[in-house]
Motif scaffolding. Sequence first.
Motif, PDB file in Angstrom:
ATOM      1  N   PRO A  26     -66.847 128.153  64.605  1.00  0.00           N
ATOM      2  CA  PRO A  26     -67.172 127.578  65.913  1.00  0.00           C
ATOM      3  C   PRO A  26     -68.094 126.361  65.753  1.00  0.00           C
ATOM      4  O   PRO A  26     -68.990 126.356  64.905  1.00  0.00           O
ATOM      5  N   ILE A  27     -67.845 125.352  66.558  1.00  0.00           N
ATOM      6  CA  ILE A  27     -68.689 124.148  66.565  1.00  0.00           C
ATOM      7  C   ILE A  27     -69.214 123.949  67.975  1.00  0.00           C
ATOM      8  O   ILE A  27     -68.458 123.610  68.896  1.00  0.00           O
ATOM      9  N   ALA A  28     -70.506 124.163  68.157  1.00  0.00           N
ATOM     10  CA  ALA A  28     -71.141 123.867  69.436  1.00  0.00           C
ATOM     11  C   ALA A  28     -71.421 122.368  69.486  1.00  0.00           C
ATOM     12  O   ALA A  28     -71.859 121.779  68.501  1.00  0.00           O
ATOM     13  N   VAL A  29     -71.140 121.771  70.623  1.00  0.00           N
ATOM     14  CA  VAL A  29     -71.292 120.319  70.774  1.00  0.00           C
ATOM     15  C   VAL A  29     -72.091 120.034  72.037  1.00  0.00           C
ATOM     16  O   VAL A  29     -71.839 120.623  73.091  1.00  0.00           O
ATOM     17  N   HIS A  44     -66.128 131.933  71.810  1.00  0.00           N
ATOM     18  CA  HIS A  44     -66.602 131.423  73.093  1.00  0.00           C
ATOM     19  C   HIS A  44     -68.121 131.314  73.115  1.00  0.00           C
ATOM     20  O   HIS A  44     -68.692 130.308  73.556  1.00  0.00           O
ATOM     21  N   ALA A  45     -68.783 132.335  72.605  1.00  0.00           N
ATOM     22  CA  ALA A  45     -70.257 132.294  72.553  1.00  0.00           C
ATOM     23  C   ALA A  45     -70.724 131.205  71.587  1.00  0.00           C
ATOM     24  O   ALA A  45     -71.704 130.496  71.863  1.00  0.00           O
ATOM     25  N   GLY A  46     -70.031 131.051  70.472  1.00  0.00           N
ATOM     26  CA  GLY A  46     -70.443 130.067  69.467  1.00  0.00           C
ATOM     27  C   GLY A  46     -70.328 128.645  69.952  1.00  0.00           C
ATOM     28  O   GLY A  46     -71.265 127.847  69.801  1.00  0.00           O
ATOM     29  N   ILE A  47     -69.195 128.276  70.540  1.00  0.00           N
ATOM     30  CA  ILE A  47     -69.009 126.884  70.946  1.00  0.00           C
ATOM     31  C   ILE A  47     -69.893 126.527  72.141  1.00  0.00           C
ATOM     32  O   ILE A  47     -70.145 125.331  72.387  1.00  0.00           O
TER      33      ILE A  47
END
Length: 227
Positions: free
Chosen positions: A177-180, A219-222
């Motif tokens: 996951p990549i949060a942006v 979903h939580a990660g991004i």
Amino acid sequence: MNLLRTLVFSILFYGASVLLVLLVPLVALLGGDSLRTYAMAWVAMMSWLARWILGIRVRIEGTIPKGPVLFAGKHESIFEALELSRLLGSPATVMKRELAQIPLWGWAARRYGVIIVNRTANAAALRSMMKDAKAALAQGRSVLIFPEGTRVKPGEAPELRSGFAGLYRMLDLPVVPIAVKSGHVWTKHGVKKPGIITFRFLDPIPPGLPRAEAEAEVHAGINALNG
């Protein structure tokens, strides 16, 4: 001042982009690798202009893993759709069919090696997406998907589209996951602002998890930078 910066950036970037896209057919004759190198030079130009004209800097948190893996990113602006392709070493990006139908640009994207997805998500569309993804993996490339399916405003967190679960199951790869956080400075319409765009790479999620568990973790990660 921000309005002036945005105007100067737009003139330089989009003006140069028109010329570069017109030259794509010539570059494409040299093969997919040459086209991907050409595309990364274009993205590097965008990043340079964003840094020195708009005053936008990039911050990376976490570790970018070696591929091939399935990357799942948050999508708040066009910036990460391009910049992540450079940071991740030219992954095969999942792209909606409407973009691939743009004259010349869409042809260039196909030659580059994107994965076209029909958002109706019927069986034929999913099979085509899987075929393209497996072809990318055979070349040693990772796959990048924006699993919420569309660009969203900062703070929004829609449910994941079904295409992610299909890729996760069929490719049997770890998903990163990549949060942006980008929409606060790179707005969809209007004036762009100086500031920091953050990419946070979370720990890989192993393959083979039940669909609901994998989707919940992604979903939580991004969305880890929401708020």
